[in-house]
Scaffold this active site. Sequence first.
Site, short mmCIF file in Angstrom:
data_model
loop_
_atom_site.label_atom_id
_atom_site.label_comp_id
_atom_site.label_asym_id
_atom_site.label_seq_id
_atom_site.Cartn_x
_atom_site.Cartn_y
_atom_site.Cartn_z
N CYS A 2 0.85 -1.18 0.00
CA CYS A 2 0.00 0.00 0.00
C CYS A 2 0.89 1.24 0.00
O CYS A 2 2.08 1.15 0.24
CB CYS A 2 -0.85 0.04 1.27
SG CYS A 2 -1.78 -1.48 1.53
N ARG A 27 1.44 1.65 -5.95
CA ARG A 27 1.61 0.71 -4.83
C ARG A 27 0.30 0.01 -4.48
O ARG A 27 0.26 -0.82 -3.58
CB ARG A 27 2.13 1.46 -3.59
CG ARG A 27 3.48 2.12 -3.81
CD ARG A 27 3.91 2.87 -2.58
NE ARG A 27 4.22 1.99 -1.48
CZ ARG A 27 5.39 1.43 -1.26
NH1 ARG A 27 6.38 1.66 -2.08
NH2 ARG A 27 5.57 0.64 -0.22
N TRP A 71 -3.79 -1.89 -1.45
CA TRP A 71 -3.83 -3.12 -2.24
C TRP A 71 -4.14 -4.19 -1.20
O TRP A 71 -3.28 -4.52 -0.38
CB TRP A 71 -2.46 -3.36 -2.87
CG TRP A 71 -2.42 -3.93 -4.27
CD1 TRP A 71 -1.42 -4.72 -4.74
CD2 TRP A 71 -3.33 -3.75 -5.35
NE1 TRP A 71 -1.67 -5.02 -6.06
CE2 TRP A 71 -2.84 -4.44 -6.46
CE3 TRP A 71 -4.54 -3.06 -5.50
CZ2 TRP A 71 -3.50 -4.48 -7.69
CZ3 TRP A 71 -5.20 -3.10 -6.72
CH2 TRP A 71 -4.67 -3.81 -7.80
N ASN A 97 1.28 0.37 6.24
CA ASN A 97 1.70 -0.51 5.14
C ASN A 97 2.52 -1.62 5.78
O ASN A 97 3.48 -1.34 6.50
CB ASN A 97 2.54 0.28 4.13
CG ASN A 97 3.15 -0.61 3.07
OD1 ASN A 97 2.53 -1.58 2.64
ND2 ASN A 97 4.36 -0.29 2.65
N GLY A 98 2.14 -2.86 5.54
CA GLY A 98 2.87 -3.99 6.14
C GLY A 98 1.89 -5.06 6.57
O GLY A 98 0.72 -5.04 6.16
N GLU A 467 12.84 -11.84 -20.08
CA GLU A 467 12.34 -10.51 -19.75
C GLU A 467 11.15 -10.13 -20.64
O GLU A 467 10.17 -9.54 -20.18
CB GLU A 467 13.49 -9.50 -19.86
CG GLU A 467 13.13 -8.04 -19.65
CD GLU A 467 12.51 -7.73 -18.30
OE1 GLU A 467 12.52 -8.57 -17.40
OE2 GLU A 467 11.98 -6.61 -18.17
N LYS A 471 7.49 -9.17 -19.21
CA LYS A 471 6.83 -7.89 -19.52
C LYS A 471 5.44 -8.13 -20.08
O LYS A 471 4.48 -7.51 -19.69
CB LYS A 471 7.69 -7.15 -20.53
CG LYS A 471 7.95 -5.71 -20.32
CD LYS A 471 8.92 -5.27 -19.28
CE LYS A 471 8.77 -5.81 -17.90
NZ LYS A 471 9.80 -5.44 -16.99
N GLU A 474 2.90 -9.58 -17.41
CA GLU A 474 2.48 -8.73 -16.30
C GLU A 474 1.56 -7.61 -16.73
O GLU A 474 0.70 -7.19 -15.96
CB GLU A 474 3.68 -8.20 -15.50
CG GLU A 474 4.55 -7.18 -16.18
CD GLU A 474 5.63 -6.63 -15.26
OE1 GLU A 474 6.72 -6.35 -15.74
OE2 GLU A 474 5.39 -6.46 -14.05
N HIS A 490 12.49 -30.11 -25.40
CA HIS A 490 12.54 -30.97 -24.21
C HIS A 490 11.24 -30.90 -23.40
O HIS A 490 11.26 -31.14 -22.20
CB HIS A 490 13.75 -30.59 -23.35
CG HIS A 490 15.06 -30.80 -24.07
ND1 HIS A 490 15.57 -32.04 -24.32
CD2 HIS A 490 15.91 -29.91 -24.63
CE1 HIS A 490 16.70 -31.91 -25.01
NE2 HIS A 490 16.93 -30.63 -25.21
N LYS A 589 4.99 -1.93 -7.22
CA LYS A 589 6.27 -1.46 -7.76
C LYS A 589 7.44 -1.91 -6.90
O LYS A 589 8.47 -2.31 -7.42
CB LYS A 589 6.25 0.07 -7.86
CG LYS A 589 7.50 0.67 -8.47
CD LYS A 589 7.54 0.40 -9.96
CE LYS A 589 8.86 0.78 -10.60
NZ LYS A 589 9.06 0.05 -11.86
C1 F6R Z 1 8.81 -6.43 -13.55
C2 F6R Z 1 9.32 -5.80 -12.34
C3 F6R Z 1 9.66 -6.66 -11.18
C4 F6R Z 1 10.88 -6.09 -10.44
C5 F6R Z 1 11.16 -6.90 -9.17
C6 F6R Z 1 12.43 -6.44 -8.48
O1 F6R Z 1 8.57 -5.50 -14.54
O2 F6R Z 1 9.43 -4.62 -12.26
O3 F6R Z 1 9.89 -7.97 -11.58
O4 F6R Z 1 11.99 -6.13 -11.29
O5 F6R Z 1 10.08 -6.76 -8.30
O6 F6R Z 1 12.36 -5.08 -8.17
P1 F6R Z 1 13.65 -4.26 -7.78
O7 F6R Z 1 14.49 -4.15 -9.00
O8 F6R Z 1 13.12 -2.95 -7.31
O9 F6R Z 1 14.35 -5.03 -6.71
#
Ligand code: F6R
Length: 594
Positions: A2, A27, A71, A97-98, A467, A471, A474, A490, A589
Amino acid sequence: MCGIVGYIGNKPAQPVLFKCLARLEYRGYDSCGIAVAGNGIDLQKDRLRVGELVKKVPLLEGMTGVGHTRWATCGEPSAANAHPHLDCSGCIAVVHNGIISNFQELQQQLTDEGHHFLSQTDTEVLPHLIEKYYQGNLEEAVAAALKDIEGSYAIVVLREGESKLVVARKDSPLIVGIGDQENFAASDVPAILDYTNRVVYLEEEDIGVITNSGIEIRQNGSVIRRKEHKIPWSVDEAQKAGYEHFMLKEIHEQPRVIRDTLIGYGHEIAPIIDLESMRDTGTEAMLFVACGTSYHAGLVGKCIFEELLGIPVRVELASEFNYYPQTLAKTMSIVITQSGETADTIKATRRLQEKGCHVLAITNVVGSTISRIADLTLYTQAGPEISVASTKSFIAELVALYWLAMSYSIADIKRLADMLMTLRQLPNTVQQVLDNKSGIKQCGEYLAGYDNIFFIGRGINYPVALEGALKLKEISYIHAEGYAAGELKHGPFALLDKDTPVVAVVAKDNTYEAMLNNIREIKTRGAPVIALVENGDESVGEMADFVISVPKVGLIFSPIVNSVVLQLLAYYAAEKRGCPIDFPRNLAKSVTVE
Ligand code: F6R
């Protein structure tokens, strides 16, 4: 996860709180609320997004308040479960938050003592505990309440009639923003950039009192000074600047990000940080630890370091690394984290340090937790990244890894000079991709019609495939898997048919012929193929259904241009599907819980 904010100052609190909350929606945004201390405590909360609540709430009087965007983790999204939460008397408001792991036990005790609960949340025990311990001093009551709590918290507490906010944190981030005759509390820096870039990061178990003229922080009851950081980001960097989404804006910022990151590192290839100070054990291996997209940067980094330093590199997911024994003798460790707040990466860093390792952190956020605990920090220059999906921070991490590897490389001078030239041209090369994106858009929109998609690559482009799949899944919610191209046969071949497209990242390196064979095998199974190939490549075009041509770059740098293409592909697929691109469901994030 949050977002929480607090404001105390010389302006009406309500508009400030809403503005800060809107910037924290990455968040979480399933519900939100504010409490303002004016004539008593005015509480407004609902199962709405910030922009919707703004329209619903009348103007509240008062220059002190707290706010929350949620959230849901404990208790469904609803008006009752939205924060702030109040005590029985309605005098104390808390945003949190927590996770409070022992809340059921505490709730039972408090109920037995006559407290009455209105929500299903863990947070609600906090205002009641503070009420229970309050004897005229709010910070003492908060400190006493926190002694009963097990779990993680970042909190801001407000009490009617008191011109202060009390803040505290443990295992969840919390910053204090310093203004002129006004001060702020927030989960993250972008929340307060409209008002100030002067920030104090609270440390574990700090309890602070914020007034409009200052802050006082205590640790175990004793007053302690925490360093003030000047954040080198402007509020404009945290705006959409005319783009439909932050993600698209951030993708388009990448030429600038590469340029700025390189300018920050200097004109010549020379060590930017004193890695030698970490080599005191006679390094024989390297270890990269990270999560998600940053982990993929680490996997690309492994290829770069092994090639340029001739040293074995292990790459570990932080969430796994923390749970099995490690052999770390003579190993140099690098942790990679955009936010610097990822709980698993922080835990891994502490674990490495306990085992006697020095840790270098690569991060984007000045003053973040990781930068404060690591032995050395190398910053990337991506600027604030708002979209949940990492794009520019990934590219900035790659640039940092290239630079680091090149500055300690055993490669000959001529090769390094060529690499430096290519690196310096990368902003223009990436710009070419961005200027010619109509074909990528078409492919993205085409992919939007499918439910399952594979991404394949080999060698240094295998992590790029991982990656690309991350992307896409998500932000578009299409099931996507990244695979090493040679591994499809495989197992996953069983899934290939006309309804399962494969995105193939083809590089003109030693994997080229093998990739052509893989594409042939895929076509034989009837699956549509979208191939990323270097400009001028004819052979793949004969086999693939769609070809996306990318500018030629030195082989080792192909992950940068290919990743930008895959980011756009994901973006356009998600846009076609009408997804909430910047704030994908269930994601946050910074992942501040394990
Ligand atoms: C995907 C994404 C996440 C972050 C992961 C690590 O687009 O953003 O997979 O890469 O949560 O986050 P950081 O780099 O902040 O440790």
